[in-house]
Design a protein around this motif. Structure first.
Motif, PDB file in Angstrom:
ATOM      1  N   MET A 117       0.857  -1.207   0.000  1.00 55.65           N
ATOM      2  CA  MET A 117       0.000   0.000   0.000  1.00 55.65           C
ATOM      3  C   MET A 117       0.877   1.236   0.000  1.00 55.65           C
ATOM      4  O   MET A 117       1.887   1.282   0.711  1.00 55.65           O
ATOM      5  N   ALA A 118       0.526   2.220  -0.790  1.00 55.25           N
ATOM      6  CA  ALA A 118       1.319   3.453  -0.858  1.00 55.25           C
ATOM      7  C   ALA A 118       1.256   4.189   0.470  1.00 55.25           C
ATOM      8  O   ALA A 118       0.246   4.184   1.164  1.00 55.25           O
ATOM      9  N   GLY A 119       2.377   4.823   0.842  1.00 54.57           N
ATOM     10  CA  GLY A 119       2.414   5.643   2.036  1.00 54.57           C
ATOM     11  C   GLY A 119       1.873   7.023   1.743  1.00 54.57           C
ATOM     12  O   GLY A 119       1.339   7.295   0.668  1.00 54.57           O
ATOM     13  N   PRO A 120       2.012   7.941   2.713  1.00 58.62           N
ATOM     14  CA  PRO A 120       1.522   9.308   2.496  1.00 58.62           C
ATOM     15  C   PRO A 120       2.292   9.990   1.371  1.00 58.62           C
ATOM     16  O   PRO A 120       3.465   9.688   1.126  1.00 58.62           O
ATOM     17  N   TYR A 121       1.612  10.893   0.700  1.00 66.04           N
ATOM     18  CA  TYR A 121       2.268  11.660  -0.353  1.00 66.04           C
ATOM     19  C   TYR A 121       3.426  12.459   0.235  1.00 66.04           C
ATOM     20  O   TYR A 121       3.303  13.031   1.324  1.00 66.04           O
ATOM     21  N   SER A 122       4.534  12.528  -0.488  1.00 61.87           N
ATOM     22  CA  SER A 122       5.607  13.433  -0.115  1.00 61.87           C
ATOM     23  C   SER A 122       5.151  14.866  -0.331  1.00 61.87           C
ATOM     24  O   SER A 122       4.111  15.111  -0.963  1.00 61.87           O
ATOM     25  N   GLN A 123       5.938  15.825   0.165  1.00 63.31           N
ATOM     26  CA  GLN A 123       5.444  17.193   0.245  1.00 63.31           C
ATOM     27  C   GLN A 123       6.385  18.231  -0.342  1.00 63.31           C
ATOM     28  O   GLN A 123       7.601  18.065  -0.344  1.00 63.31           O
ATOM     29  N   VAL A 124       5.765  19.310  -0.802  1.00 60.40           N
ATOM     30  CA  VAL A 124       6.425  20.591  -1.023  1.00 60.40           C
ATOM     31  C   VAL A 124       5.909  21.509   0.078  1.00 60.40           C
ATOM     32  O   VAL A 124       4.693  21.721   0.175  1.00 60.40           O
ATOM     33  N   VAL A 125       6.783  22.031   0.912  1.00 60.30           N
ATOM     34  CA  VAL A 125       6.358  22.871   2.033  1.00 60.30           C
ATOM     35  C   VAL A 125       6.778  24.310   1.782  1.00 60.30           C
ATOM     36  O   VAL A 125       7.938  24.588   1.427  1.00 60.30           O
ATOM     37  N   LEU A 126       5.825  25.231   1.940  1.00 63.08           N
ATOM     38  CA  LEU A 126       6.086  26.663   1.868  1.00 63.08           C
ATOM     39  C   LEU A 126       6.206  27.175   3.295  1.00 63.08           C
ATOM     40  O   LEU A 126       5.274  27.026   4.092  1.00 63.08           O
ATOM     41  N   PHE A 127       7.343  27.781   3.642  1.00 67.41           N
ATOM     42  CA  PHE A 127       7.593  28.234   5.008  1.00 67.41           C
ATOM     43  C   PHE A 127       8.038  29.690   4.967  1.00 67.41           C
ATOM     44  O   PHE A 127       9.075  30.006   4.380  1.00 67.41           O
ATOM     45  N   GLY A 128       7.229  30.565   5.571  1.00 68.29           N
ATOM     46  CA  GLY A 128       7.598  31.975   5.537  1.00 68.29           C
ATOM     47  C   GLY A 128       6.549  32.863   6.156  1.00 68.29           C
ATOM     48  O   GLY A 128       5.836  32.474   7.080  1.00 68.29           O
ATOM     49  N   ASP A 129       6.433  34.064   5.603  1.00 68.50           N
ATOM     50  CA  ASP A 129       5.560  35.096   6.158  1.00 68.50           C
ATOM     51  C   ASP A 129       4.309  35.259   5.284  1.00 68.50           C
ATOM     52  O   ASP A 129       3.900  34.320   4.597  1.00 68.50           O
ATOM     53  N   SER A 130       3.720  36.453   5.298  1.00 71.37           N
ATOM     54  CA  SER A 130       2.478  36.674   4.556  1.00 71.37           C
ATOM     55  C   SER A 130       2.648  36.510   3.053  1.00 71.37           C
ATOM     56  O   SER A 130       1.672  36.233   2.347  1.00 71.37           O
ATOM     57  N   LEU A 131       3.846  36.671   2.543  1.00 72.08           N
ATOM     58  CA  LEU A 131       4.066  36.517   1.116  1.00 72.08           C
ATOM     59  C   LEU A 131       3.834  35.073   0.672  1.00 72.08           C
ATOM     60  O   LEU A 131       3.490  34.816  -0.479  1.00 72.08           O
ATOM     61  N   LEU A 132       4.027  34.118   1.594  1.00 76.57           N
ATOM     62  CA  LEU A 132       3.676  32.729   1.303  1.00 76.57           C
ATOM     63  C   LEU A 132       2.272  32.401   1.783  1.00 76.57           C
ATOM     64  O   LEU A 132       1.556  31.634   1.137  1.00 76.57           O
ATOM     65  N   GLN A 133       1.859  32.972   2.906  1.00 73.95           N
ATOM     66  CA  GLN A 133       0.479  32.760   3.345  1.00 73.95           C
ATOM     67  C   GLN A 133      -0.488  33.195   2.243  1.00 73.95           C
ATOM     68  O   GLN A 133      -1.477  32.520   1.950  1.00 73.95           O
ATOM     69  N   ILE A 154       2.042  22.044   0.937  1.00 71.51           N
ATOM     70  CA  ILE A 154       1.638  22.410   2.296  1.00 71.51           C
ATOM     71  C   ILE A 154       2.066  23.852   2.560  1.00 71.51           C
ATOM     72  O   ILE A 154       3.248  24.195   2.454  1.00 71.51           O
ATOM     73  N   ASN A 155       1.098  24.699   2.920  1.00 74.33           N
ATOM     74  CA  ASN A 155       1.385  26.119   3.148  1.00 74.33           C
ATOM     75  C   ASN A 155       1.550  26.377   4.637  1.00 74.33           C
ATOM     76  O   ASN A 155       0.606  26.228   5.418  1.00 74.33           O
ATOM     77  N   ARG A 156       2.742  26.773   5.015  1.00 72.70           N
ATOM     78  CA  ARG A 156       3.052  27.180   6.378  1.00 72.70           C
ATOM     79  C   ARG A 156       3.602  28.611   6.355  1.00 72.70           C
ATOM     80  O   ARG A 156       4.677  28.899   6.860  1.00 72.70           O
ATOM     81  N   GLY A 157       2.818  29.493   5.725  1.00 80.09           N
ATOM     82  CA  GLY A 157       3.137  30.915   5.739  1.00 80.09           C
ATOM     83  C   GLY A 157       2.407  31.579   6.891  1.00 80.09           C
ATOM     84  O   GLY A 157       1.225  31.302   7.126  1.00 80.09           O
ATOM     85  N   PHE A 158       3.093  32.452   7.627  1.00 77.54           N
ATOM     86  CA  PHE A 158       2.538  33.096   8.814  1.00 77.54           C
ATOM     87  C   PHE A 158       2.695  34.610   8.685  1.00 77.54           C
ATOM     88  O   PHE A 158       3.816  35.135   8.754  1.00 77.54           O
ATOM     89  N   SER A 159       1.584  35.287   8.500  1.00 78.27           N
ATOM     90  CA  SER A 159       1.617  36.732   8.303  1.00 78.27           C
ATOM     91  C   SER A 159       2.339  37.425   9.457  1.00 78.27           C
ATOM     92  O   SER A 159       2.086  37.131  10.632  1.00 78.27           O
ATOM     93  N   GLY A 160       3.236  38.340   9.107  1.00 79.21           N
ATOM     94  CA  GLY A 160       3.946  39.133  10.094  1.00 79.21           C
ATOM     95  C   GLY A 160       5.191  38.495  10.666  1.00 79.21           C
ATOM     96  O   GLY A 160       5.946  39.150  11.401  1.00 79.21           O
ATOM     97  N   TYR A 161       5.451  37.215  10.341  1.00 83.73           N
ATOM     98  CA  TYR A 161       6.569  36.513  10.965  1.00 83.73           C
ATOM     99  C   TYR A 161       7.920  37.010  10.460  1.00 83.73           C
ATOM    100  O   TYR A 161       8.085  37.379   9.292  1.00 83.73           O
ATOM    101  N   THR A 162       8.875  36.988  11.364  1.00 81.88           N
ATOM    102  CA  THR A 162      10.281  37.235  11.063  1.00 81.88           C
ATOM    103  C   THR A 162      11.032  35.912  11.170  1.00 81.88           C
ATOM    104  O   THR A 162      10.464  34.878  11.554  1.00 81.88           O
ATOM    105  N   THR A 163      12.329  35.932  10.880  1.00 83.73           N
ATOM    106  CA  THR A 163      13.129  34.713  11.054  1.00 83.73           C
ATOM    107  C   THR A 163      13.174  34.296  12.522  1.00 83.73           C
ATOM    108  O   THR A 163      13.228  33.094  12.828  1.00 83.73           O
ATOM    109  N   LYS A 164      13.132  35.248  13.435  1.00 81.63           N
ATOM    110  CA  LYS A 164      13.103  34.916  14.865  1.00 81.63           C
ATOM    111  C   LYS A 164      11.821  34.164  15.207  1.00 81.63           C
ATOM    112  O   LYS A 164      11.853  33.143  15.908  1.00 81.63           O
ATOM    113  N   ASN A 165      10.683  34.655  14.717  1.00 83.51           N
ATOM    114  CA  ASN A 165       9.413  33.974  14.947  1.00 83.51           C
ATOM    115  C   ASN A 165       9.418  32.583  14.312  1.00 83.51           C
ATOM    116  O   ASN A 165       8.908  31.622  14.893  1.00 83.51           O
TER     117      ASN A 165
END
Length: 253
Positions: free
Chosen positions: A1-17, A43-54
């Protein structure tokens, strides 16, 4: 049986959100998911207002430990820095000094939770800033002064370029240059020997179409972004070859 799909993850601020939105008939995330359809989940993991510290603060929760039963991250698209580049002024708490920005970005791309997946890391430079429009927006919000300068934002984009050139396994996506080149093509009579577009001395030019509020991207700008990213995803085999699940012809054969 196939496992979960592999991912492309977007990680950043509002420009990715905001990459999930449809603007001017175009969605960056929609186009990317179409490119990867039936092969990878976006998978979108963009967070508006975030900095690299956040971003470092939440990284352990955003990226769980790699395991045999969890999805593999094949690609990681990182876009951070537009908020780090805010000016250190009383009405804004987002400023991250340039040296700390570089250290934070290096820590993110080298983080054990990320490297455990051995993904292809696409590090994106923050886009240009239209300081002319940004000042209008800040004053409309009641701020006593502009919160960002185009020259400062450009320095953070340059820092991201250096990180991409220095850290093994990191590929540069030069969004700053891509959007500036597009803006210049939309600006008749632009003189390359003067200040860049978006600076008070030069004016907005074609950036008005690409950065409506001076900072966030239009659908046209996201299309430029997608065109920069697309060559680095895949290539995928033609037809159903390589799909985690078989095609209907195989199932009905």
């Amino acid at each position: 049986m196939a496992g979960p799909y592999s991912q492309v993850v977007l990680f950043g601020d509002s420009l990715l959100q905001g990459a999930s939105q449809v603007q001017d008939g175009f969605s960056f995330q929609g186009a990317l998911q179409h490119l990867c359809m039936r092969r990878l989940d976006v998978i979108n993991r963009g967070f508006s207002g975030y900095t690299t510290k956040n971003a470092l603060y939440v990284l352990h929760d955003v990226f769980p430990p790699a395991s045999a039963s969890s999805p593999k991250m094949e690609y990681l698209i990182i876009l951070l820095g537009a908020n780090d580049a805010c000016l250190p002024i009383p009405q804004n708490t987002q400023h991250i000094p340039l040296d700390q920005y570089k250290d934070n970005l290096t820590a993110i791309v080298n983080h054990e939770r990320i490297r455990a997946h051995n993904p292809k890391i696409l590090l994106v430079t923050p886009p240009p800033l239209d300081e002319v429009r940004m000042e209008e927006v800040d004053l409309q919000r009641g701020h006593p002064q502009v919160s960002r300068h185009a020259s400062v934002s450009a320095a953070y984009s340059d820092a991201a370029r250096r990180i991409a050139s220095e850290v093994p396994g990191v590929t540069l996506i030069d969004l700053h240059k891509g959007l500036m080149d597009k803006a210049i093509s939309l600006t008749p009579g632009f003189r390359a020997d003067g200040p860049p577009l978006g600076y008070p001395e030069t004016g907005r030019g074609g950036l008005a179409q690409l950065l409506p509020d001076g900072l966030h991207m239009s659908g046209e700008a996201y299309k430029v972004f997608f065109d920069l990213v697309e060559p680095h995803i895949g290539p995928f085999p033609e037809g159903c070859e390589g799909y985690p699940f078989p095609g209907w012809q195989t199932l009905n054969g």
